[in-house]
Design a protein around this motif. Structure first.
Motif, PDB file in Angstrom:
ATOM      1  N   LYS A  10       0.809  -1.267  -0.220  1.00 37.08           N
ATOM      2  CA  LYS A  10       0.185   0.338   0.066  1.00 37.08           C
ATOM      3  C   LYS A  10       1.065   1.061   0.007  1.00 37.08           C
ATOM      4  CE  LYS A  10      -0.911   0.535   5.189  1.00 37.08           C
ATOM      5  NZ  LYS A  10      -2.059   0.366   5.959  1.00 37.08           N
ATOM      6  N   PHE A  11       0.301   2.538  -0.311  1.00 40.01           N
ATOM      7  CA  PHE A  11       0.847   3.611  -0.741  1.00 40.01           C
ATOM      8  C   PHE A  11       0.592   4.592  -0.060  1.00 40.01           C
ATOM      9  CE2 PHE A  11       2.505   0.577  -3.867  1.00 40.01           C
ATOM     10  CZ  PHE A  11       3.691   0.814  -3.532  1.00 40.01           C
ATOM     11  N   ASP A  12       0.808   5.651   0.341  1.00 41.90           N
ATOM     12  CA  ASP A  12       0.230   6.873   0.641  1.00 41.90           C
ATOM     13  C   ASP A  12       0.475   8.020  -0.246  1.00 41.90           C
ATOM     14  OD1 ASP A  12      -1.381   8.881   2.044  1.00 41.90           O
ATOM     15  OD2 ASP A  12       0.259   9.062   3.656  1.00 41.90           O
ATOM     16  N   LEU A  13      -0.255   8.747  -0.903  1.00 44.45           N
ATOM     17  CA  LEU A  13      -0.219   9.199  -2.457  1.00 44.45           C
ATOM     18  C   LEU A  13      -0.699  10.730  -1.663  1.00 44.45           C
ATOM     19  CD1 LEU A  13      -1.060   7.486  -5.605  1.00 44.45           C
ATOM     20  CD2 LEU A  13       0.714   7.781  -3.965  1.00 44.45           C
ATOM     21  N   THR A  14      -0.905  11.187  -0.375  1.00 38.45           N
ATOM     22  CA  THR A  14      -1.718  12.184   0.044  1.00 38.45           C
ATOM     23  C   THR A  14      -0.246  13.063  -0.668  1.00 38.45           C
ATOM     24  OG1 THR A  14      -2.344  11.693   2.072  1.00 38.45           O
ATOM     25  CG2 THR A  14      -1.890  13.622   2.208  1.00 38.45           C
ATOM     26  N   GLY A  15      -1.098  14.634  -0.547  1.00 39.61           N
ATOM     27  CA  GLY A  15      -0.575  15.496  -1.866  1.00 39.61           C
ATOM     28  C   GLY A  15       0.027  14.940  -3.396  1.00 39.61           C
ATOM     29  N   VAL A  16       0.147  14.220  -4.083  1.00 42.83           N
ATOM     30  CA  VAL A  16       0.647  13.271  -4.966  1.00 42.83           C
ATOM     31  C   VAL A  16      -0.809  13.715  -6.150  1.00 42.83           C
ATOM     32  CG1 VAL A  16       2.032  11.785  -6.232  1.00 42.83           C
ATOM     33  CG2 VAL A  16       2.592  11.659  -3.779  1.00 42.83           C
ATOM     34  N   PRO A  17      -0.312  15.027  -6.699  1.00 46.99           N
ATOM     35  CA  PRO A  17      -1.056  15.136  -8.324  1.00 46.99           C
ATOM     36  C   PRO A  17      -1.252  13.685  -9.101  1.00 46.99           C
ATOM     37  CG  PRO A  17       0.901  16.348  -8.426  1.00 46.99           C
ATOM     38  CD  PRO A  17       1.058  15.408  -6.881  1.00 46.99           C
ATOM     39  N   VAL A  18      -2.338  13.078  -9.202  1.00 48.51           N
ATOM     40  CA  VAL A  18      -2.288  12.747 -10.814  1.00 48.51           C
ATOM     41  C   VAL A  18      -2.590  12.935 -11.939  1.00 48.51           C
ATOM     42  CG1 VAL A  18      -3.082  10.148 -11.281  1.00 48.51           C
ATOM     43  CG2 VAL A  18      -2.125  10.579  -8.982  1.00 48.51           C
ATOM     44  N   THR A  19      -2.186  13.099 -12.523  1.00 47.89           N
ATOM     45  CA  THR A  19      -3.306  13.953 -14.065  1.00 47.89           C
ATOM     46  C   THR A  19      -3.937  12.579 -15.277  1.00 47.89           C
ATOM     47  OG1 THR A  19      -1.132  14.822 -15.507  1.00 47.89           O
ATOM     48  CG2 THR A  19      -2.254  16.144 -13.442  1.00 47.89           C
ATOM     49  N   ASP A  20      -4.309  12.769 -15.949  1.00 46.60           N
ATOM     50  CA  ASP A  20      -4.955  12.160 -17.303  1.00 46.60           C
ATOM     51  C   ASP A  20      -3.609  11.680 -18.170  1.00 46.60           C
ATOM     52  OD1 ASP A  20      -7.431  12.259 -16.213  1.00 46.60           O
ATOM     53  OD2 ASP A  20      -8.030  14.061 -17.454  1.00 46.60           O
ATOM     54  N   GLU A  21      -2.407  12.812 -18.450  1.00 41.29           N
ATOM     55  CA  GLU A  21      -1.473  12.559 -19.142  1.00 41.29           C
ATOM     56  C   GLU A  21      -0.308  11.708 -18.303  1.00 41.29           C
ATOM     57  OE1 GLU A  21      -2.664  15.430 -18.450  1.00 41.29           O
ATOM     58  OE2 GLU A  21      -3.503  16.130 -19.660  1.00 41.29           O
ATOM     59  N   GLN A  22      -0.415  11.107 -17.074  1.00 42.46           N
ATOM     60  CA  GLN A  22       0.477  10.226 -16.868  1.00 42.46           C
ATOM     61  C   GLN A  22       0.379   9.261 -15.892  1.00 42.46           C
ATOM     62  OE1 GLN A  22       0.375  12.368 -12.567  1.00 42.46           O
ATOM     63  NE2 GLN A  22       2.481  13.340 -12.741  1.00 42.46           N
ATOM     64  N   ARG A  23       1.555   8.316 -16.899  1.00 44.30           N
ATOM     65  CA  ARG A  23       1.252   6.573 -16.462  1.00 44.30           C
ATOM     66  C   ARG A  23       2.338   6.242 -14.858  1.00 44.30           C
ATOM     67  NH1 ARG A  23      -1.913   5.290 -19.720  1.00 44.30           N
ATOM     68  NH2 ARG A  23      -1.862   3.374 -18.905  1.00 44.30           N
ATOM     69  N   VAL A  24       1.410   5.134 -14.040  1.00 46.28           N
ATOM     70  CA  VAL A  24       1.496   5.325 -13.094  1.00 46.28           C
ATOM     71  C   VAL A  24       1.739   3.378 -13.379  1.00 46.28           C
ATOM     72  CG1 VAL A  24       1.139   5.030 -10.348  1.00 46.28           C
ATOM     73  CG2 VAL A  24      -0.268   6.917 -12.240  1.00 46.28           C
ATOM     74  N   LYS A  25       3.026   3.822 -12.564  1.00 50.90           N
ATOM     75  CA  LYS A  25       3.136   1.829 -13.203  1.00 50.90           C
ATOM     76  C   LYS A  25       3.800   1.473 -11.404  1.00 50.90           C
ATOM     77  CE  LYS A  25       4.334   1.881 -17.580  1.00 50.90           C
ATOM     78  NZ  LYS A  25       4.940   1.615 -18.691  1.00 50.90           N
ATOM     79  N   LEU A  26       3.158  -0.082 -11.194  1.00 53.88           N
ATOM     80  CA  LEU A  26       3.392  -0.317  -9.591  1.00 53.88           C
ATOM     81  C   LEU A  26       5.199  -1.171 -10.147  1.00 53.88           C
ATOM     82  CD1 LEU A  26       3.801  -1.246  -6.163  1.00 53.88           C
ATOM     83  CD2 LEU A  26       2.061  -3.277  -7.777  1.00 53.88           C
ATOM     84  N   ARG A  27       6.317  -1.251  -9.228  1.00 53.10           N
ATOM     85  CA  ARG A  27       7.674  -1.758  -9.600  1.00 53.10           C
ATOM     86  C   ARG A  27       7.759  -2.301  -8.196  1.00 53.10           C
ATOM     87  NH1 ARG A  27      11.009   2.896 -12.252  1.00 53.10           N
ATOM     88  NH2 ARG A  27      10.232   3.053 -14.363  1.00 53.10           N
ATOM     89  N   MET A  28       7.891  -3.654  -8.384  1.00 51.71           N
ATOM     90  CA  MET A  28       8.271  -4.581  -7.708  1.00 51.71           C
ATOM     91  C   MET A  28       9.898  -5.514  -7.860  1.00 51.71           C
ATOM     92  SD  MET A  28       4.541  -5.218  -5.270  1.00 51.71           S
ATOM     93  CE  MET A  28       5.709  -5.747  -3.808  1.00 51.71           C
ATOM     94  N   TRP A  29      10.158  -5.318  -6.921  1.00 51.69           N
ATOM     95  CA  TRP A  29      11.571  -6.793  -7.465  1.00 51.69           C
ATOM     96  C   TRP A  29      11.409  -8.080  -6.895  1.00 51.69           C
ATOM     97  CZ3 TRP A  29      16.356  -5.824  -9.377  1.00 51.69           C
ATOM     98  CH2 TRP A  29      16.374  -4.079 -10.384  1.00 51.69           C
ATOM     99  N   GLY A  30      11.495  -8.843  -7.502  1.00 57.88           N
ATOM    100  CA  GLY A  30      11.200 -10.313  -7.041  1.00 57.88           C
ATOM    101  C   GLY A  30      11.946 -11.282  -8.254  1.00 57.88           C
ATOM    102  N   ARG A  31      11.388 -12.886  -7.708  1.00 55.89           N
ATOM    103  CA  ARG A  31      11.602 -13.680  -8.144  1.00 55.89           C
ATOM    104  C   ARG A  31      11.317 -15.324  -8.190  1.00 55.89           C
ATOM    105  NH1 ARG A  31      14.545 -17.107  -5.519  1.00 55.89           N
ATOM    106  NH2 ARG A  31      15.479 -16.601  -2.785  1.00 55.89           N
ATOM    107  N   LEU A  32      11.299 -15.794  -8.961  1.00 56.66           N
ATOM    108  CA  LEU A  32      10.567 -16.834  -8.036  1.00 56.66           C
ATOM    109  C   LEU A  32      11.397 -17.897  -7.600  1.00 56.66           C
ATOM    110  CD1 LEU A  32      10.140 -18.799 -11.691  1.00 56.66           C
ATOM    111  CD2 LEU A  32       8.578 -17.560 -10.517  1.00 56.66           C
ATOM    112  N   ALA A  33      11.044 -18.446  -6.208  1.00 57.33           N
ATOM    113  CA  ALA A  33      11.329 -19.041  -5.570  1.00 57.33           C
ATOM    114  C   ALA A  33      12.501 -19.917  -4.915  1.00 57.33           C
ATOM    115  CB  ALA A  33      10.538 -19.786  -4.558  1.00 57.33           C
TER     116      ALA A  33
END
Length: 131
Positions: A10-33
């Motif tokens: 989860k993320f707190d986006l208080t005060g972070v503007p999101v406009t129609d022109e922006q792309r928002v991506k979730l980035r996570m580092w991972g691998r197979l177990a």
């Protein structure tokens, strides 16, 4: 299917503007177990309740996630690497509704015994981020 697994972030986006022109991506580092020559599709699902805390979340107390994945990424190999899911429409909708707490569940989209692992927020240089 083997043992079901979910990762929650989860993320707190208080005060972070999101406009129609922006792309928002979730980035996570991972691998197979395991060091296997497989790949696993992992979907990112919306979680409407972002009030949970990581100290008390368990399998039985985890918040419900949406039924449809927002995006899917194929996780493969035992080497750590970055994975990205597009969550633009969901984040923009939540911000437009006045909600600043954004949460997601990551889980396999098909039956598999191979388990994907992702770094948590405690991983200093590999923590999950929204970009």
């Amino acid at each position: 299917m083997g043992k079901a697994r979910e990762s929650h972030v989860k993320f707190d986006l208080t005060g972070v503007p999101v406009t129609d022109e922006q792309r928002v991506k979730l980035r996570m580092w991972g691998r197979l177990a395991d060091d296997v020559d497989e790949s696993v599709a992992v979907g990112v699902y919306p979680v409407a309740d972002a009030t949970w805390g990581e100290r008390w979340i368990t399998w039985n107390t985890r918040p419900a996630s949406g039924a449809t994945a927002l995006d899917s990424e194929t996780v493969s190999g035992a080497d750590l690497r970055m994975y990205e899911w597009d969550v633009t429409d969901y984040v923009a909708g939540e911000k437009a509704a006045g909600r600043d707490g954004i949460a997601f569940a990551l889980k396999r989209t098909a039956a598999s015994t191979t388990i994907p692992w992702f770094h948590s927020g405690e991983a200093a240089s590999y923590a999950p981020v929204l970009v």
